[in-house]
Design an enzyme around this catalytic site. Structure first.
Site, PDB file in Angstrom:
ATOM      1  CD  GLU A 158      15.275  43.541  29.407  1.00  0.00           C
ATOM      2  OE1 GLU A 158      15.973  42.553  29.144  1.00  0.00           O
ATOM      3  OE2 GLU A 158      14.259  43.496  30.159  1.00  0.00           O
ATOM      4  CE  LYS A 214      17.729  39.947  31.121  1.00  0.00           C
ATOM      5  NZ  LYS A 214      16.453  40.081  30.393  1.00  0.00           N
ATOM      6  CB  CYS A 235      14.781  42.375  33.052  1.00  0.00           C
ATOM      7  SG  CYS A 235      13.053  41.785  33.144  1.00  0.00           S
TER       8      CYS A 235
END
Length: 638
Positions: A46, A115, A170
């Site tokens: 990330e 994200k 994540c």
């Protein structure tokens, strides 16, 4: 990419916080290393172009501009490299900052996935800088490239239809409704997760379970790549904990606090096989597919490094194996218990030869009687010595029956079989299939009639490996009133008997069971040679460890013969030659198709594992189905 194996990689490079030039150089260098290693799908952490721990520096325009420049440079570096690469960076759209996963292949930026879930707790304050991409669906221009941006993008390989990749970042995975769920339901078979997970005590174990569990739930491959060395340690430490999982199995895991590349292979054919079997796995075509090509690399044969278990039915670790054995014995016994209760039978009749299968059937029957609270004297254990019975198996049978506490009955079948041979004109000196099967059917007749006389039921002894090969006498040992071993493969029968021997607490019984385990597998239908067993089953039909391996991959995943042999070569390297394994693979397929009529009328019996051959459940196929296309492929493999 032969046989559906796709080489994949997760890479945690050393980074410098906010130094995009250094980080870009590291990423490009590792991309080349991944390509050299044959990786077709490669994942970086990330925000790896900038470093994850930049905090409020993400609000600096210069950092964002340099990150875009490096993204273009990384894309250009992929021009002559096969495969697809995923890298993380911050990207501004419409005055909002997004945490992006960019997919790159052959010089192009294929798309960017933002994200969805932005953490704002403990040490994570991404919400201070970043916006959720949940409702973002747009295009951006970088240079001359128009790049789609959305959470609902799938990256699909033109040459391998089973390879469809979804991306999440994540925290997305740690939420109740991860984006990977919708990706899988839209057809994605591989998930990539660009992550920067900090390390605290015990978190690595939870992370491992989370990733493996998600791959099991979604029936997919899962590549989890986390930030590591070089990130700021101002408040937390990043360990670079990378994981590669497939359908709930951990294929590879990096060492904590390390940098570098983790390699393995995903079997996308196996993933699709699992989904075909699972009728409740619903799919919805609500994602945008972006295609990429592997070019000539698709024709390369992936070198396999993943472990291929030579005994797929048997857990490798002793503690796991003992738990499995106890569970299976309980399933078998509970199945028989219910059947005895339902029919009102107070007696169970078991034919005992002194071999493995009948031994297991007797042990299961004893456990069922214990569960019912019945005295084991209600078990009628019958020895039926014939022309091939040896002293060793006879003595083991007699002594075992007495140790168990069952009623002992002996019926010598030789005279009855001779009368039968006389009736049908069979020469006793001709040891053909009639000679053998005449004895097997005589034994079954005795067991059935004894069960009638005692108001009991005959307990079947045949195992799943024999049923898969059709290695049973039709209406002989093939028939019973309840087959407790019907879904237990031969390789597992050995461990079940061994487990019982280890845990029964009776030395006399244990010694008998250990000797049964050492006895060659044989139907004992041909006369002994010098008092020893002359007819060894595995000399006739082949090693059961091979047949069980073949059975697992034929029925569990529906693999082609070519792929099964390739896996067998890895699993049994140094044990059997390719020619030897191919010979018995041909035997397996020939008998599997020609002998299915025996499986079409099997007695009831409990299922204990993921593979079974009951015609009422796991294996519904015509008894006269043709095996031509399978045999044709086998012939081409010479």
């Amino acid at each position: 990419m032969k046989n559906g194996f796709v080489k994949v990689a997760t890479i945690t490079p050393k980074c410098k916080v906010a130094d995009t030039t250094y980080n870009g150089e590291q990423i490009r260098s590792w991309m080349k290393e991944a390509a050299k290693a044959g990786a077709m799908v490669t994942v970086f952490p990330e925000l790896c172009i900038t470093g994850y721990s930049c905090a409020d520096l993400f609000l600096q325009r210069l950092l964002l501009k340099e990150a875009r420049i490096e993204l273009q440079s990384i894309a250009e570096a992929s021009d002559d490299l096969p495969g697809i690469f995923f890298v993380g960076l911050p990207y501004e759209i419409g005055g909002k900052l997004y945490n992006m996963a960019a997919a790159i292949s052959q010089g192009e930026i294929l798309g960017m996935v933002p994200k969805t879930y932005i953490p704002n707790y403990n040490e994570f304050y991404e919400a201070r800088q970043f916006t959720s991409g949940r409702n973002l669906c747009t295009q951006v221009y970088l240079g001359e490239q128009e790049i789609p941006v959305s959470t609902d993008l799938l990256f699909s390989c033109q040459e391998i239809e089973e390879l469809k990749i979804g991306a999440e970042i994540c925290e997305d995975l740690w939420t109740p409704n991860p984006p990977s769920i919708s990706h899988a339901m839209a057809g994605a078979t591989v998930m990539v997760n660009l992550s920067a997970s900090d390390e605290i005590t015990g978190k690595n174990a939870y992370r491992r379970e989370l990733v493996a569990g998600q791959s099991a739930r979604l029936l997919c491959g899962y590549l989890y790549c986390s930030a590591g060395d070089g990130e700021s340690t101002q408040d937390v430490v990043y360990s670079g904990h990378n994981l590669i999982c497939e359908n709930g199995h951990l294929l590879k895991e990096s060492e904590s606090f390390s940098v570098g590349m983790l390699l393995s292979e995903l079997d996308v054919e196996r993933i699709m096989s699992e989904r075909r079997r699972m009728s409740t796995f619903e799919t919805f075509e609500d994602h945008t597919e972006i295609y990429f090509s592997l070019g000539e690399a698709v024709d390369t044969e992936t070198t396999l490094t993943r472990f291929v278990d030579p005994a797929p039915f048997v857990p490798g670790k002793k503690e796991d194996r003992d738990l499995r054995c106890n569970e299976i014995l309980q399933i078998q016994a509970m199945g028989l218990k219910k059947r005895l209760e339902h029919t009102g039978c107070n007696c169970a009749v078991v034919g005992i030869s002194g071999g493995l299968d009948s031994t297991l059937a007797l042990l299961v029957t004893a456990r069922a009687f214990d569960l019912l609270g019945k005295d084991r004297s209600g078990i009628t254990a019958v020895t039926m010595p014939g022309f091939g019975t040896t002293d060793r198996t006879y003595d083991n049978a007699v002594n075992m029956i007495r140790c168990i506490g069952a009623e002992f009955v002996e019926v010598d079948i030789k005279n009855a079989v001779r009368v039968h041979f006389s009736d049908i004109g069979q020469d006793e000196s001709v040891h053909d299939v009639t000679y053998e099967n005449g004895q097997a059917r005589e034994r079954t007749q005795i067991l059935m009639d004894l069960a009638n006389k005692k108001g009991g039921m005959v307990i079947g002894t045949g195992d799943m490996s024999e049923l898969a090969l059709g290695w049973a006498t039709y209406n002989g040992d093939h028939m019973s009133m309840y087959g407790v071993n019907a879904s237990v493969p031969k390789t597992l029968v050995r461990h079940l008997v061994g487990y019982y021997a280890d845990t029964c607490g009776k030395k006399e019984l244990s010694d008998i069971l250990y000797d049964v385990l050492d006895t060659p597998v044989s139907p004992e239908l041909l006369p002994p040679e010098n008092g020893q067993i002359s007819q060894k089953t595995e000399d006739i039909v082949g090693p059961y460890e091979l047949h069980d391996f073949y059975l697992y991959y034929v029925l569990r995943f529906g693999f082609e013969p070519e792929k099964i042999l390739r896996l067998a070569e890895i699993a049994f390297e140094g044990v059997y030659t390719r020619a030897f394994m191919l010979k018995w693979l041909k035997t397996f397929y020939r008998r599997f198709f020609s002998q299915h009529f025996k499986r079409s009328c099997l007695p009831d019996g409990p299922k204990v594992g993921t593979v079974a051959v009951s015609p009422r459940g796991d294996l519904r196929m015509p008894s006269d189905a043709s095996g031509t296309i399978w045999m044709s492929q086998l012939e081409e493999m010479e």
